[in-house]
Design a protein around this motif. Sequence first.
Motif, PDB file in Angstrom:
ATOM      1  N   PRO B  59       0.819  -1.224   0.000  1.00 45.81           N
ATOM      2  CA  PRO B  59       0.000   0.000   0.000  1.00 45.81           C
ATOM      3  C   PRO B  59       0.847   1.266   0.000  1.00 45.81           C
ATOM      4  N   SER B  60       0.322   2.282  -0.629  1.00 48.18           N
ATOM      5  CA  SER B  60       1.076   3.531  -0.800  1.00 48.18           C
ATOM      6  C   SER B  60       1.214   4.315   0.494  1.00 48.18           C
ATOM      7  N   ARG B  61       0.556   3.898   1.571  1.00 45.92           N
ATOM      8  CA  ARG B  61       0.748   4.585   2.863  1.00 45.92           C
ATOM      9  C   ARG B  61       2.144   4.310   3.430  1.00 45.92           C
ATOM     10  N   PHE B  62       2.814   3.298   2.881  1.00 48.56           N
ATOM     11  CA  PHE B  62       4.193   3.009   3.277  1.00 48.56           C
ATOM     12  C   PHE B  62       5.147   3.787   2.364  1.00 48.56           C
ATOM     13  N   SER B  63       6.141   4.415   2.971  1.00 54.70           N
ATOM     14  CA  SER B  63       7.156   5.098   2.185  1.00 54.70           C
ATOM     15  C   SER B  63       8.496   5.022   2.902  1.00 54.70           C
ATOM     16  N   GLY B  64       9.554   5.108   2.125  1.00 56.47           N
ATOM     17  CA  GLY B  64      10.897   5.085   2.675  1.00 56.47           C
ATOM     18  C   GLY B  64      11.710   6.237   2.131  1.00 56.47           C
ATOM     19  N   SER B  65      12.658   6.678   2.946  1.00 55.49           N
ATOM     20  CA  SER B  65      13.532   7.756   2.508  1.00 55.49           C
ATOM     21  C   SER B  65      14.893   7.599   3.152  1.00 55.49           C
ATOM     22  N   GLY B  66      15.832   8.389   2.635  1.00 52.68           N
ATOM     23  CA  GLY B  66      17.175   8.400   3.202  1.00 52.68           C
ATOM     24  C   GLY B  66      18.225   7.899   2.251  1.00 52.68           C
ATOM     25  N   SER B  67      19.450   8.186   2.612  1.00 50.17           N
ATOM     26  CA  SER B  67      20.604   7.676   1.887  1.00 50.17           C
ATOM     27  C   SER B  67      21.835   7.900   2.767  1.00 50.17           C
ATOM     28  N   GLY B  68      22.885   7.193   2.458  1.00 52.11           N
ATOM     29  CA  GLY B  68      24.086   7.317   3.286  1.00 52.11           C
ATOM     30  C   GLY B  68      23.981   6.465   4.530  1.00 52.11           C
ATOM     31  N   THR B  69      23.727   7.100   5.662  1.00 48.53           N
ATOM     32  CA  THR B  69      23.653   6.352   6.917  1.00 48.53           C
ATOM     33  C   THR B  69      22.295   6.414   7.609  1.00 48.53           C
ATOM     34  N   ASP B  70      21.444   7.335   7.224  1.00 52.75           N
ATOM     35  CA  ASP B  70      20.187   7.539   7.938  1.00 52.75           C
ATOM     36  C   ASP B  70      18.983   7.326   7.030  1.00 52.75           C
ATOM     37  N   PHE B  71      18.075   6.471   7.516  1.00 54.54           N
ATOM     38  CA  PHE B  71      16.925   6.068   6.717  1.00 54.54           C
ATOM     39  C   PHE B  71      15.666   6.070   7.588  1.00 54.54           C
ATOM     40  N   THR B  72      14.532   6.289   6.947  1.00 52.41           N
ATOM     41  CA  THR B  72      13.270   6.241   7.663  1.00 52.41           C
ATOM     42  C   THR B  72      12.229   5.457   6.868  1.00 52.41           C
ATOM     43  N   LEU B  73      11.385   4.772   7.617  1.00 48.12           N
ATOM     44  CA  LEU B  73      10.180   4.136   7.093  1.00 48.12           C
ATOM     45  C   LEU B  73       9.015   4.890   7.703  1.00 48.12           C
ATOM     46  N   THR B  74       8.112   5.361   6.860  1.00 49.70           N
ATOM     47  CA  THR B  74       6.951   6.104   7.337  1.00 49.70           C
ATOM     48  C   THR B  74       5.676   5.397   6.903  1.00 49.70           C
ATOM     49  N   ILE B  75       4.762   5.295   7.848  1.00 48.64           N
ATOM     50  CA  ILE B  75       3.409   4.821   7.549  1.00 48.64           C
ATOM     51  C   ILE B  75       2.509   6.024   7.740  1.00 48.64           C
ATOM     52  N   SER B  76       1.866   6.453   6.694  1.00 56.14           N
ATOM     53  CA  SER B  76       1.185   7.753   6.729  1.00 56.14           C
ATOM     54  C   SER B  76      -0.079   7.740   7.580  1.00 56.14           C
ATOM     55  N   SER B  77      -0.799   6.640   7.563  1.00 57.89           N
ATOM     56  CA  SER B  77      -2.027   6.516   8.343  1.00 57.89           C
ATOM     57  C   SER B  77      -2.200   5.045   8.719  1.00 57.89           C
ATOM     58  N   LEU B  78      -1.857   4.745   9.965  1.00 54.83           N
ATOM     59  CA  LEU B  78      -1.825   3.354  10.414  1.00 54.83           C
ATOM     60  C   LEU B  78      -3.167   2.656  10.241  1.00 54.83           C
ATOM     61  N   GLN B  79      -3.090   1.448   9.719  1.00 51.11           N
ATOM     62  CA  GLN B  79      -4.260   0.598   9.611  1.00 51.11           C
ATOM     63  C   GLN B  79      -4.101  -0.586  10.564  1.00 51.11           C
ATOM     64  N   PRO B  80      -5.197  -1.226  10.929  1.00 54.01           N
ATOM     65  CA  PRO B  80      -5.096  -2.327  11.904  1.00 54.01           C
ATOM     66  C   PRO B  80      -4.128  -3.421  11.479  1.00 54.01           C
ATOM     67  N   GLU B  81      -4.025  -3.661  10.182  1.00 55.37           N
ATOM     68  CA  GLU B  81      -3.150  -4.735   9.693  1.00 55.37           C
ATOM     69  C   GLU B  81      -1.668  -4.349   9.694  1.00 55.37           C
ATOM     70  N   ASP B  82      -1.352  -3.102  10.059  1.00 52.87           N
ATOM     71  CA  ASP B  82       0.042  -2.651  10.046  1.00 52.87           C
ATOM     72  C   ASP B  82       0.770  -2.937  11.356  1.00 52.87           C
ATOM     73  N   PHE B  83       0.029  -3.394  12.362  1.00 53.09           N
ATOM     74  CA  PHE B  83       0.691  -3.668  13.632  1.00 53.09           C
ATOM     75  C   PHE B  83       1.488  -4.955  13.480  1.00 53.09           C
ATOM     76  N   ALA B  84       2.803  -4.803  13.583  1.00 52.49           N
ATOM     77  CA  ALA B  84       3.738  -5.866  13.239  1.00 52.49           C
ATOM     78  C   ALA B  84       5.130  -5.420  13.691  1.00 52.49           C
ATOM     79  N   THR B  85       6.123  -6.233  13.372  1.00 54.25           N
ATOM     80  CA  THR B  85       7.511  -5.855  13.630  1.00 54.25           C
ATOM     81  C   THR B  85       8.163  -5.512  12.290  1.00 54.25           C
ATOM     82  N   TYR B  86       8.951  -4.450  12.294  1.00 59.25           N
ATOM     83  CA  TYR B  86       9.586  -3.957  11.082  1.00 59.25           C
ATOM     84  C   TYR B  86      11.099  -4.056  11.210  1.00 59.25           C
TER      85      TYR B  86
END
Lengths: 117, 108
Positions: B59-86
């Motif tokens: 789903p497009s609510r997941f996005s990633g960014s960063g380069s080099g040493t620092d990175f982020t995973l963003t979930i724009s609007s949490l859905q019940p099925e997103d509760f998990a380990t990343y």
Amino acid sequence: QITLKESGPTLVKPTQTLTLTCTFSGFSLSTSGVGVGWIRQPPGKALEWLALIYWDDDKRYSPSLKSRLTITKDTSKNQVVLTMTNMDPVDTATYYCAHFVTDFDYWGQGTLVTVSS
Amino acid sequence: DIQMTQSPSSLSASVGDRVTITCRASQSISSYLNWYQQKPGKAPKLLIYAASSLQSGVPSRFSGSGSGTDFTLTISSLQPEDFATYYCQQSYSTLRTTFGQGTKLEIK
């Protein structure tokens, strides 16, 4: 459609050697750039990469486990085999195999291996 | 060895929240960073590859960014099925790959 499935013993005794087989379909391990890796996960803990074998038979191992691991492939059977020697209870984990190019995009379901006497 | 450090280790959030998980590499890995989602009793699932590319079917609510040493995973609007380990994973090193220690996302 790419699928992978792990097979092997569910229980091994301490000091024994574990042999796991990954049987896959939907891709060829003779295709340039393709690899198959093994990853394990102790109960309640994080993923740990173990080994990787590439289409050209290049092999990579986790430094901490390198002395205990051997990875081989049988391209004609679409199988990758991982052996781990001198098993210990701390090696109890779910073992996964996965298709790899620059990421692990397809995974097997995993197989739980318990090390206990 | 390249070490991958995720933060936080655990996170409580509510449905609809915007959530960000961070992964830091011990040395530059360019954009060779992947994100996985794992639900209990299941194999990990690839979400993001090459730091910011969305895997097919994710789903497009997941996005990633960063380069080099620092990175982020963003979930724009949490859905019940997103509760998990990343988990993040670096594939920069051709000698060996490494995973982060995981971030458990729980329901508040």
